[in-house]
Design a protein around this motif. Structure first.
Motif, PDB file in Angstrom:
ATOM      1  N   GLU A  99       0.822  -1.209   0.000  1.00  0.00           N
ATOM      2  CA  GLU A  99       0.000   0.000   0.000  1.00  0.00           C
ATOM      3  C   GLU A  99       0.860   1.266   0.000  1.00  0.00           C
ATOM      4  O   GLU A  99       0.498   2.269  -0.626  1.00  0.00           O
ATOM      5  N   LEU A 100       1.987   1.230   0.678  1.00  0.00           N
ATOM      6  CA  LEU A 100       2.890   2.378   0.668  1.00  0.00           C
ATOM      7  C   LEU A 100       3.449   2.600  -0.730  1.00  0.00           C
ATOM      8  O   LEU A 100       3.537   3.737  -1.208  1.00  0.00           O
ATOM      9  N   THR A 101       3.810   1.528  -1.398  1.00  0.00           N
ATOM     10  CA  THR A 101       4.290   1.625  -2.777  1.00  0.00           C
ATOM     11  C   THR A 101       3.233   2.242  -3.679  1.00  0.00           C
ATOM     12  O   THR A 101       3.527   3.129  -4.492  1.00  0.00           O
ATOM     13  N   ALA A 102       1.989   1.801  -3.507  1.00  0.00           N
ATOM     14  CA  ALA A 102       0.898   2.334  -4.324  1.00  0.00           C
ATOM     15  C   ALA A 102       0.680   3.818  -4.057  1.00  0.00           C
ATOM     16  O   ALA A 102       0.470   4.616  -4.986  1.00  0.00           O
ATOM     17  N   GLY A 103       0.731   4.219  -2.779  1.00  0.00           N
ATOM     18  CA  GLY A 103       0.513   5.624  -2.433  1.00  0.00           C
ATOM     19  C   GLY A 103       1.607   6.527  -2.973  1.00  0.00           C
ATOM     20  O   GLY A 103       1.331   7.600  -3.535  1.00  0.00           O
ATOM     21  N   LEU A 104       2.851   6.107  -2.811  1.00  0.00           N
ATOM     22  CA  LEU A 104       3.967   6.906  -3.308  1.00  0.00           C
ATOM     23  C   LEU A 104       3.938   7.008  -4.836  1.00  0.00           C
ATOM     24  O   LEU A 104       4.232   8.067  -5.404  1.00  0.00           O
ATOM     25  N   THR A 105       3.578   5.922  -5.486  1.00  0.00           N
ATOM     26  CA  THR A 105       3.497   5.927  -6.950  1.00  0.00           C
ATOM     27  C   THR A 105       2.405   6.866  -7.430  1.00  0.00           C
ATOM     28  O   THR A 105       2.594   7.639  -8.378  1.00  0.00           O
ATOM     29  N   ALA A 106       1.238   6.815  -6.773  1.00  0.00           N
ATOM     30  CA  ALA A 106       0.131   7.697  -7.150  1.00  0.00           C
ATOM     31  C   ALA A 106       0.515   9.158  -6.982  1.00  0.00           C
ATOM     32  O   ALA A 106       0.207  10.011  -7.832  1.00  0.00           O
ATOM     33  N   ALA A 107       1.208   9.480  -5.901  1.00  0.00           N
ATOM     34  CA  ALA A 107       1.631  10.854  -5.657  1.00  0.00           C
ATOM     35  C   ALA A 107       2.649  11.307  -6.700  1.00  0.00           C
ATOM     36  O   ALA A 107       2.606  12.443  -7.188  1.00  0.00           O
ATOM     37  N   ALA A 108       3.569  10.422  -7.045  1.00  0.00           N
ATOM     38  CA  ALA A 108       4.601  10.769  -8.024  1.00  0.00           C
ATOM     39  C   ALA A 108       4.003  11.031  -9.399  1.00  0.00           C
ATOM     40  O   ALA A 108       4.493  11.884 -10.150  1.00  0.00           O
ATOM     41  N   GLU A 109       2.927  10.320  -9.732  1.00  0.00           N
ATOM     42  CA  GLU A 109       2.337  10.424 -11.063  1.00  0.00           C
ATOM     43  C   GLU A 109       1.291  11.522 -11.173  1.00  0.00           C
ATOM     44  O   GLU A 109       0.802  11.805 -12.279  1.00  0.00           O
ATOM     45  N   ASN A 110       0.932  12.159 -10.055  1.00  0.00           N
ATOM     46  CA  ASN A 110      -0.084  13.212 -10.067  1.00  0.00           C
ATOM     47  C   ASN A 110       0.585  14.562 -10.351  1.00  0.00           C
ATOM     48  O   ASN A 110       1.365  15.067  -9.552  1.00  0.00           O
ATOM     49  N   ASP A 111       0.266  15.151 -11.480  1.00  0.00           N
ATOM     50  CA  ASP A 111       0.918  16.400 -11.891  1.00  0.00           C
ATOM     51  C   ASP A 111       0.592  17.573 -10.974  1.00  0.00           C
ATOM     52  O   ASP A 111       1.307  18.579 -10.976  1.00  0.00           O
ATOM     53  N   HIS A 112      -0.475  17.475 -10.206  1.00  0.00           N
ATOM     54  CA  HIS A 112      -0.853  18.568  -9.309  1.00  0.00           C
ATOM     55  C   HIS A 112      -0.081  18.524  -7.985  1.00  0.00           C
ATOM     56  O   HIS A 112      -0.094  19.500  -7.235  1.00  0.00           O
ATOM     57  N   VAL A 113       0.565  17.421  -7.704  1.00  0.00           N
ATOM     58  CA  VAL A 113       1.283  17.269  -6.437  1.00  0.00           C
ATOM     59  C   VAL A 113       2.678  17.853  -6.553  1.00  0.00           C
ATOM     60  O   VAL A 113       3.430  17.508  -7.461  1.00  0.00           O
ATOM     61  N   ARG A 114       3.014  18.737  -5.633  1.00  0.00           N
ATOM     62  CA  ARG A 114       4.344  19.333  -5.598  1.00  0.00           C
ATOM     63  C   ARG A 114       5.210  18.695  -4.515  1.00  0.00           C
ATOM     64  O   ARG A 114       6.420  18.571  -4.670  1.00  0.00           O
ATOM     65  N   THR A 115       4.584  18.291  -3.395  1.00  0.00           N
ATOM     66  CA  THR A 115       5.309  17.734  -2.256  1.00  0.00           C
ATOM     67  C   THR A 115       4.577  16.508  -1.731  1.00  0.00           C
ATOM     68  O   THR A 115       3.351  16.448  -1.746  1.00  0.00           O
ATOM     69  N   ILE A 116       5.346  15.521  -1.261  1.00  0.00           N
ATOM     70  CA  ILE A 116       4.783  14.321  -0.639  1.00  0.00           C
ATOM     71  C   ILE A 116       5.201  14.312   0.827  1.00  0.00           C
ATOM     72  O   ILE A 116       6.384  14.459   1.135  1.00  0.00           O
ATOM     73  N   VAL A 117       4.221  14.144   1.723  1.00  0.00           N
ATOM     74  CA  VAL A 117       4.502  14.065   3.152  1.00  0.00           C
ATOM     75  C   VAL A 117       4.247  12.636   3.614  1.00  0.00           C
ATOM     76  O   VAL A 117       3.130  12.121   3.486  1.00  0.00           O
ATOM     77  N   LEU A 118       5.289  11.998   4.123  1.00  0.00           N
ATOM     78  CA  LEU A 118       5.182  10.637   4.645  1.00  0.00           C
ATOM     79  C   LEU A 118       5.063  10.718   6.159  1.00  0.00           C
ATOM     80  O   LEU A 118       6.026  11.068   6.848  1.00  0.00           O
ATOM     81  N   GLY A 119       3.879  10.412   6.671  1.00  0.00           N
ATOM     82  CA  GLY A 119       3.632  10.522   8.104  1.00  0.00           C
ATOM     83  C   GLY A 119       3.205   9.204   8.716  1.00  0.00           C
ATOM     84  O   GLY A 119       3.334   8.139   8.103  1.00  0.00           O
ATOM     85  N   HIS A 120       2.654   9.279   9.919  1.00  0.00           N
ATOM     86  CA  HIS A 120       2.267   8.049  10.619  1.00  0.00           C
ATOM     87  C   HIS A 120       1.187   8.354  11.641  1.00  0.00           C
ATOM     88  O   HIS A 120       1.028   9.491  12.095  1.00  0.00           O
ATOM     89  N   THR A 121       0.440   7.327  12.022  1.00  0.00           N
ATOM     90  CA  THR A 121      -0.460   7.383  13.162  1.00  0.00           C
ATOM     91  C   THR A 121       0.151   6.556  14.284  1.00  0.00           C
ATOM     92  O   THR A 121       0.994   5.681  14.041  1.00  0.00           O
ATOM     93  N   GLY A 122      -0.244   6.842  15.520  1.00  0.00           N
ATOM     94  CA  GLY A 122       0.284   6.102  16.658  1.00  0.00           C
ATOM     95  C   GLY A 122       1.631   6.618  17.099  1.00  0.00           C
ATOM     96  O   GLY A 122       2.188   7.568  16.527  1.00  0.00           O
ATOM     97  N   GLY A 123       2.180   5.979  18.119  1.00  0.00           N
ATOM     98  CA  GLY A 123       3.419   6.440  18.734  1.00  0.00           C
ATOM     99  C   GLY A 123       4.683   5.942  18.075  1.00  0.00           C
ATOM    100  O   GLY A 123       5.781   6.229  18.562  1.00  0.00           O
TER     101      GLY A 123
END
Length: 250
Positions: free
Chosen positions: A32-56
């Motif tokens: 799922e992380l691979t899919a999310g990063l790929t989708a962000a990379a291929e979206n021409d409207h995206v300038r920045t990708i933020v990789l975050g997390h839930t939980g501690g």
């Protein structure tokens, strides 16, 4: 879902969202992380990708509940994931306000900018489990000073975000990581997509070279270690919450 994907104004938020296993790198999370990063990379409207997390915990490294999985597959997935972050033509910001261990350190090192809050802690714990930080070393070593690498690869000790900044693992230690992330998003918004992509090619060249030149060797080392008796003892001791057999009690 182990990873969530959201679009903001010119920003894609890819969030590790499996707190029940401390965002460990399970097969599902990696997919799922691979899919999310790929989708962000291929979206021409995206300038920045933020990789975050839930939980501690940002990421606890390999999911030891999948210890029976193919070591070769596990190492290839990690190499491919780091290479994906590095090859993405857009800045990737790691937003960290929790613990980072083992393979999670590879994700942080692969990101272009890493911001960590006061609740963050870091450790390369592999040596304590009968392993070595083999695969992630291709991204982590180019970030660290030589002395820091020797210390933290060999001791497995935990260090805080201020130390992580001092040794080069992260970009900024900040009491309000969200504000620091927002500042970088504003700066990136002033840059052209071409300028960002071409500049990133320059700044990631050393890590890309490491993957190309040492990727196969470190993958083979990792697979060999995961199949060893010492690593099996180390992983079982971790899951059973006991000291491994080689620990000398004083």
């Amino acid at each position: 879902m182990a990873v969530t994907y959201e679009l903001g104004s010119r920003t894609a938020y890819v969030t590790l969202d499996s707190p029940e296993n401390r965002n460990a790198l399970s097969s599902v999370l990696v997919e799922e992380l691979t899919a999310g990063l790929t989708a962000a990379a291929e979206n021409d409207h995206v300038r920045t990708i933020v990789l975050g997390h839930t939980g501690g915990t940002f990421c606890a490294g390999a999911d030891l509940r999948e210890a029976g999985a193919s070591p070769e597959l596990r190492t290839r997935q990690m190499l491919d994931l780091m290479r994906l972050i590095i090859d993405t033509p857009k800045p990737v910001i790691a937003r960290i306000d929790g613990h980072v261990r083992a393979g999670g350190m590879g994700l942080v090192a692969a990101c272009d900018v890493a911001i960590a809050g006061p609740e963050s802690s870091f450790a390369l714990t592999e040596a304590r489990l009968g392993l070595a930080a083999s695969v992630i070393s291709v991204a982590v070593l180019p970030r660290l000073t030589s002395r820091a690498a020797s210390r933290y690869f060999l001791t497995g000790e935990t260090f805080d975000s201020a130390t992580a900044e001092a040794i080069g693992l992260i970009t900024v230690a900040d009491v309000v990581p969200a504000a620091a992330v927002a500042d970088f998003m504003i700066m990136f918004s002033k840059c052209s997509p071409q300028g960002l992509a071409e500049s990133k090619m320059l700044t990631t060249a050393a890590i890309r070279r490491e993957i190309d030149e040492r990727g196969r060797a470190v993958a083979e080392q990792s697979a060999r270690l995961f199949a060893s008796d010492e690593a099996r003892e180390g992983m079982m001791s971790f899951l059973e919450k006991r000291p491994p057999s080689w620990v000398v009690e004083k």
